[in-house]
Design a protein around this motif. Structure first.
Motif, PDB file in Angstrom:
ATOM      1  N   SER A  76       0.813  -1.209   0.000  1.00 14.07           N
ATOM      2  CA  SER A  76       0.000   0.000   0.000  1.00 14.07           C
ATOM      3  C   SER A  76       0.852   1.268   0.000  1.00 14.07           C
ATOM      4  O   SER A  76       0.316   2.364  -0.053  1.00 14.07           O
ATOM      5  CB  SER A  76      -0.956   0.035   1.203  1.00 14.07           C
ATOM      6  OG  SER A  76      -2.125   0.755   0.865  1.00 14.07           O
ATOM      7  N   GLY A 137      -2.292  11.769   0.958  1.00 10.71           N
ATOM      8  CA  GLY A 137      -3.473  11.002   0.580  1.00 10.71           C
ATOM      9  C   GLY A 137      -4.677  11.327   1.444  1.00 10.71           C
ATOM     10  O   GLY A 137      -5.775  11.620   0.945  1.00 10.71           O
ATOM     11  N   ALA A 138      -4.494  11.296   2.757  1.00 10.69           N
ATOM     12  CA  ALA A 138      -5.617  11.541   3.665  1.00 10.69           C
ATOM     13  C   ALA A 138      -6.172  12.956   3.474  1.00 10.69           C
ATOM     14  O   ALA A 138      -7.383  13.175   3.559  1.00 10.69           O
ATOM     15  CB  ALA A 138      -5.166  11.344   5.116  1.00 10.69           C
ATOM     16  N   ASP A 243      -9.987   6.102  -3.761  1.00 14.06           N
ATOM     17  CA  ASP A 243      -8.726   6.244  -3.021  1.00 14.06           C
ATOM     18  C   ASP A 243      -7.630   5.773  -3.971  1.00 14.06           C
ATOM     19  O   ASP A 243      -7.520   4.585  -4.266  1.00 14.06           O
ATOM     20  CB  ASP A 243      -8.780   5.390  -1.751  1.00 14.06           C
ATOM     21  CG  ASP A 243      -7.473   5.426  -0.958  1.00 14.06           C
ATOM     22  OD1 ASP A 243      -6.410   5.724  -1.547  1.00 14.06           O
ATOM     23  OD2 ASP A 243      -7.517   5.145   0.255  1.00 14.06           O
ATOM     24  N   HIS A 269       3.586  10.626  -3.754  1.00 11.56           N
ATOM     25  CA  HIS A 269       4.624   9.920  -3.001  1.00 11.56           C
ATOM     26  C   HIS A 269       4.492   8.406  -3.134  1.00 11.56           C
ATOM     27  O   HIS A 269       5.238   7.675  -2.497  1.00 11.56           O
ATOM     28  CB  HIS A 269       4.620  10.343  -1.530  1.00 11.56           C
ATOM     29  CG  HIS A 269       3.272  10.330  -0.882  1.00 11.56           C
ATOM     30  ND1 HIS A 269       2.197  11.041  -1.360  1.00 11.56           N
ATOM     31  CD2 HIS A 269       2.821   9.719   0.230  1.00 11.56           C
ATOM     32  CE1 HIS A 269       1.160  10.866  -0.576  1.00 11.56           C
ATOM     33  NE2 HIS A 269       1.503  10.054   0.388  1.00 11.56           N
TER      34      HIS A 269
ATOM     35  N   THR B 327       0.328  10.194   6.619  1.00 11.21           N
ATOM     36  CA  THR B 327       1.595  10.801   6.230  1.00 11.21           C
ATOM     37  C   THR B 327       1.640  12.234   6.750  1.00 11.21           C
ATOM     38  O   THR B 327       0.664  12.976   6.620  1.00 11.21           O
ATOM     39  CB  THR B 327       1.697  10.792   4.685  1.00 11.21           C
ATOM     40  OG1 THR B 327       1.857   9.446   4.258  1.00 11.21           O
ATOM     41  CG2 THR B 327       2.890  11.623   4.207  1.00 11.21           C
TER      42      THR B 327
HETATM   43  C1  LIG Z   1      -5.037   2.650   0.828  1.00  9.34           C
HETATM   44  C2  LIG Z   1      -4.536   3.901   1.486  1.00  9.34           C
HETATM   45  N1  LIG Z   1      -5.364   4.958   1.596  1.00  9.34           N
HETATM   46  C3  LIG Z   1      -4.957   6.111   2.169  1.00  9.34           C
HETATM   47  C4  LIG Z   1      -3.696   6.256   2.687  1.00  9.34           C
HETATM   48  C5  LIG Z   1      -3.300   7.557   3.337  1.00  9.34           C
HETATM   49  O1  LIG Z   1      -2.401   8.258   2.557  1.00  9.34           O
HETATM   50  P1  LIG Z   1      -1.390   9.303   3.199  1.00  9.34           P
HETATM   51  O2  LIG Z   1      -0.531   8.559   4.149  1.00  9.34           O
HETATM   52  O3  LIG Z   1      -0.643   9.851   2.045  1.00  9.34           O
HETATM   53  O4  LIG Z   1      -2.185  10.340   3.887  1.00  9.34           O
HETATM   54  C6  LIG Z   1      -2.809   5.167   2.616  1.00  9.34           C
HETATM   55  C7  LIG Z   1      -1.448   5.327   3.176  1.00  9.34           C
HETATM   56  O5  LIG Z   1      -0.715   4.485   3.497  1.00  9.34           O
HETATM   57  C8  LIG Z   1      -3.234   3.975   1.996  1.00  9.34           C
HETATM   58  O6  LIG Z   1      -2.414   2.930   1.905  1.00  9.34           O
END
Ligand SMILES: Cc1ncc(COP(=O)(O)O)c(C=O)c1O
Lengths: 494, 448
Positions: A76, A137-138, A243, A269, B327
């Motif tokens: 992931s 991502g979040a 996502d 990233h 992150t």
């Molecule tokens: C499937 C999935 N969704 C969302 C996220 C969150 O992304 P970020 O860590 O860039 O905020 C991750 C991060 O590992 C992820 O694996």
């Protein structure tokens, strides 16, 4: 092997750098409000030489595993090679030393780069518009869900409160939903790892904001009924959030927008090779379909005056008509935009598609090698990653975590553990396209050896790792005693 | 070009081992109607060509390597010691992931633990998290924390209008689904003491800047006392370099201290990546968002570090988490740690003092010019407001074109009552000669 704290090197009077002395007529500190000039004694920073600092952080760095050191199949997270040219372009003075508040007329190179990146991400995802503002991502998820909420409210549909999320989803999906003031409805998965269509059908209704889906999902599996899923959700007036954490399997393979997705965040990233930095910075641009474009966060980069054969176009910032607002100060993680731009420029469309194909090839190759020795709960062709069970009925004491710790003894970073939640004892393995056949073969061999050890000498796994700077750490104690700071409390704290 | 190592022979052997003829077979479950789109992207370039293209783009920007810069407004042009970049360029730091597996991540974990310790020292607080995306999102997370602290029973946030406009905007975006009542900045000329009458038992958090967006420094004690008087929390938005000179907010009653860590060794880089810092009191730690590193021991009693209190976080608590953040800005936090280690107690103080003295020198010089008025109703740190004889945009254009100077921030964009007012920032990068050049240029521009 441990390293003292930087404070342990401190000796009063030492300094790591020469900075300018005040060289203008001195202003009086008496102008400051009474009592607001800090007593230097309370500025509790170390006093060390520059060489101390270099040695300290060099020693610390040696305690890390990293992509540069060895294989990092952390599911992931797409731990692919971080190209060095990206690091250099991001640090070009024109980028690194330009100010976010300077007149856009004087930063046309930056705006042109951001505009192009928006355009390419639109093309890759099949979207009408893209924002580069989200920081990870979040943050992209949060942006997207706020837009979906705003879209329904704008249509006068205030009854929609629910976001449907499969139980295989990453934890940020439900957390982003709550931050947006909406409710999570969890959907079960079927025996092939897809969303349970019947459960989805029942959950779809006039109270649904939309569905959050990861495709391929966190099992590394493509949603087999994706067209039905999209139809059901759109049919009840809901929207589809993608996502994009797993886009490394999809670039040039299928565009989420073509599948009917309304929103998707990219992880520069992950898919586009910007480094993870030991926990960030990331960058999470969001693409949207036509009907959500007006809700994007402000500002976006646009062409405000067309160019011609002699003159380049003029770029500027614009505010979408119904914007949800700003998600971040300034313009997003610009340095990451430069890296992703560089990466895309080096690859072109075919190179990017080849990355996805080989990422999937590498994962299926490992899967073929490992599925005899490890239980594969969802036995299908995988995409860029797959999930094994790290547990055997005939080796009951050994858990996924033990396998992970044992991998460290072989110089390999563990896979992702205990996620997705629908596989107990999950080992989520993502090799990425930049790893060679030799590396994959070696990893497979180590995994087979560990499977054997688990049955023949489980104690080796239970006590692993053996060669790391520290052994297993007491996490319970860390949470109970909660030592978060190495310095004495300030005197004003109770 | 790509970074794929496979030879044709490798591919063949791998496909055979899997039992497929081509990689296309892996995608049979993707609907045929959308499978393998032709992407309209520019063709690939070699690395030298790529470098050339990026150099051209970068070269078309005005930047502080080329021009003297008096622009601040939330992003500050400080000296970044060479050592900072050298350390974060170590692949062991920048090509690692979040330290989920502590046995192979002690380097990152200990560096972040030291970062937390230094942020506590700087702010005078008891606990710091491992970072947020930037100063603005740190503030927004503070608001969420305050609302949750009062279990949604208090719904009012009082914001000083002199908090950075972007931060106020982000706070509103973040909380739009929470039904909050955000007041205080609807009138843009309110001072900190004007906020006191707005406070009541519905107030969860009061936000005060230190220094404020206009550079001004006000005592925080009265607003802290007033906030605590109604049981609310005080969140201070601080500039970390200013804390080299100013009494830390923790000593003045702050419950949370947040801000932008960019001035601590991070290039301005057109606005990111930056570093949101977040510190609070120990009693609120369980309500705090973001990652935390804690000290512990290993099986043999050796000291080590782990991510702790994960039960607050999304990967454990999912929809009940304190935040969705995953992150963060790890590498930027390490950059700030290297910076603070290198400057140390005396170095940071010295930088803060040089900023203060040079900014006051600049204000004195510009204050003498006819046509310009420096607003000196309040003490300031390294940024101040000048009323100009002509529109700020015009002055800035001339400064850049004729004198090679990146001028100040046009305050009329955000504060109607400050039309034709310029916000100027001075740091250790602005040498006394540069300041004289700015003053001379402004003088000439006023005459035109
Ligand atoms: C499937 C999935 N969704 C969302 C996220 C969150 O992304 P970020 O860590 O860039 O905020 C991750 C991060 O590992 C992820 O694996």
């Amino acid at each position: 092997m441990t390293e003292p704290l930087i404070y342990d090197y401190s000796s009063p009077g030492r300094a790591g750098i020469t900075m300018p002395q005040p060289d203008v007529p001195l202003a009086s500190f008496a102008d400051l409000p009474n009592g607001l000039v800090r007593d230097p004694q309370t500025l509790d920073l170390p006093e060390v030489s520059q060489l101390d600092v270099v040695r300290h952080f060099t020693h610390l760095s040696a305690l890390n595993h990293s992509i540069d050191k060895g294989f990092y199949p952390l599911g992931s997270c797409t731990m692919k090679y971080n190209p060095r040219i990206n690091e250099e372009t991001a640090r070009l003075p024109g980028f690194a030393f330009s100010h976010p508040m300077q007149d856009p007329l004087t930063a046309q190179g930056n705006l042109a780069l951001m505009y192009q990146l928006q355009e390419w991400l639109k093309e890759i995802g099949g979207f009408a518009a893209v924002t580069l503002q989200p920081a990870a991502g979040a943050h992209g998820e949060f942006t997207g869900i706020l837009m979906m909420r705003a879209y329904h409210l704008d249509r006068g549909d205030a009854a929609r409160k629910k976001i449907l999320i499969p139980n295989s989803a990453h934890g940020t999906n439900p957390a982003s939903t709550t931050m947006s003031g909406l409710e999570v409805v969890e959907l079960p998965s079927d025996s092939r790892g897809n969303i349970d269509l019947e459960a989805l059908r029942q959950a779809c209704g006039p109270d649904v904001v939309g569905l959050m889906i990861t495709n391929p999902n966190t099992l590394g599996l493509f949603e087999e009924h994706i067209e039905d899923v999209v139809k059901l959700v759109h049919g009840c007036g809901g929207l589809i959030y993608g996502d994009g954490a797993n886009m490394n399997a999809m670039v040039g393979i299928a565009r989420p927008g073509d599948l009917g997705f309304d929103v998707l965040h990219y992880n520069l990233h992950k898919t586009f090779s910007t480094p993870h930095g030991g926990g960030g910075p990331g960058s999470g641009p969001v693409g949207v379909s036509e009907r959500l474009a007006d809700f994007l966060p402000a500002p976006l980069v646009a062409i405000v005056e067309d160019g011609d054969d002699d003159e380049p176009p003029l770029y500027g910032f614009i505010t979408p008509k119904k914007t949800i607002g700003r998600m971040k100060a300034f313009h997003g993680q610009f340095g990451m935009h430069v890296r992703a731009y560089t990466y895309m420029r080096v690859h072109g469309a075919e190179g990017l598609r080849e990355n996805s194909e080989v990422a999937v090839l590498n994962a299926n190759y490992l899967l073929a090698k490992l599925k005899g020795a490890y239980y594969l709960p969802y036995d299908r062709v995988c995409k860029h990653e797959f999930v094994l069970e790290g547990h055997w009925a005939d080796a009951p004491d050994v858990h996924a975590l033990d396998i992970s710790k044992r991998l460290m003894d072989y110089g390999i970073h563990p896979p992702t553990n205990y996620f997705p939640l629908i596989v107990k004892e999950a080992l989520m393995i993502e090799p990425t396209e930049t790893e060679s056949k030799e590396t994959l073969d070696q990893f497979a061999e180590v995994m087979l050896t560990i499977a054997k050890e688990a049955h023949e000498s489980p104690q080796v796994l239970k006590t692993a790792p053996h060669v790391t700077p520290v052994a297993r750490l007491d996490e319970v104690r860390a949470a109970k005693e909660l030592v978060l700071c190495c310095r004495p409390l300030p005197e004003w704290a109770e | 070009m790509s970074y794929i190592p496979h030879t044709d022979a490798d591919r063949k052997a791998m496909l055979a081992a899997i039992g497929v003829k081509s990689t296309d077979e892996f995608f049979a479950d993707v609907p045929a109607s959308v499978r393998f789109p032709d992407l309209d992207l520019p063709g690939p370039l070699s690395e030298p060509e790529t470098m050339r293209e990026l150099q051209e783009l970068a070269g078309s920007n005005a930047h502080t390597g080329e021009f003297s810069c008096f622009l601040g407004a939330g992003a500050y042009n400080h000296f970044v010691p060479s050592i900072v970049n050298q350390m974060i360029m170590r692949g062991e730091f920048f090509t690692a992931y979040t330290p989920y597996q502590p046995e192979v991540s002690q380097g990152t974990l200990q560096a972040i633990y030291e970062y937390q310790s230094m942020i506590c020292a700087l702010t005078g607080m008891e606990a710091s998290n491992a970072s947020h995306y930037d100063g603005a999102t740190s503030l927004a997370e503070a608001a969420v924390m305050a609302i949750n602290h009062f279990r949604l029973k208090r719904k009012k946030i009082i914001l000083s209008p002199l908090v950075h406009p972007h931060y106020r905007a982000v706070l509103r975006t973040y909380t739009q689904g929470m039904g909050l009542n955000i007041v205080g900045d609807d009138q843009l000329d309110l001072t900190l003491s004007d906020l006191v009458p707005l406070m009541d038992t519905d107030t969860a958090m009061v936000v005060a800047p230190y220094p404020d967006f206009l550079g001004g420094v006000e005592d925080l004690k009265p607003i802290a006392d007033a906030a605590h008087g109604v049981g609310a929390l005080l969140c201070v938005v601080a500039n970390p370099v200013a804390l080299g000179l100013l009494t830390p907010p923790g000593a003045l009653g702050a419950d949370m201290v947040v801000g932008e860590g960019q001035p601590l060794g991070i290039p301005i880089s057109f606005g990111g990546p930056y570093l949101g810092f977040f510190a609070t009191k120990k009693e609120y730690v369980r309500k705090m968002a973001g990652r935390l590193v804690g000290e512990t021991v290993d099986a043999s009693g050796k000291k080590g570090y782990v991510l702790t209190l994960a039960t607050r976080e999304q990967h454990i608590r999912r929809e009940k988490a304190t935040s969705n953040i995953c992150t963060n800005q790890g590498l930027m936090a390490i950059a700030a740690t290297v910076y603070l280690s290198t400057l140390g107690r005396n170095g940071l103080r010295q930088v803060a003092e040089v900023c203060y003295h040079r900014a006051h020198y600049a204000a004195d010089r510009i204050g003498e010019l006819s046509g310009y008025t420096v607003l000196r109703d309040r003490p300031f740190f390294h940024e101040f407001v000048v009323r100009c004889p002509r529109p700020v945009a015009d002055i800035n254009a001339e400064l850049l074109d004729e004198y090679g100077i990146i001028g100040g921030y046009d305050l009329g964009q955000d504060y109607a009552h400050l039309d034709q007012h310029m916000l100027l920032a001075v740091t250790e990068m602005n040498m006394p000669d540069d300041i004289d050049d700015l003053a001379n240029a402004l003088e000439e521009i006023a005459k035109q």
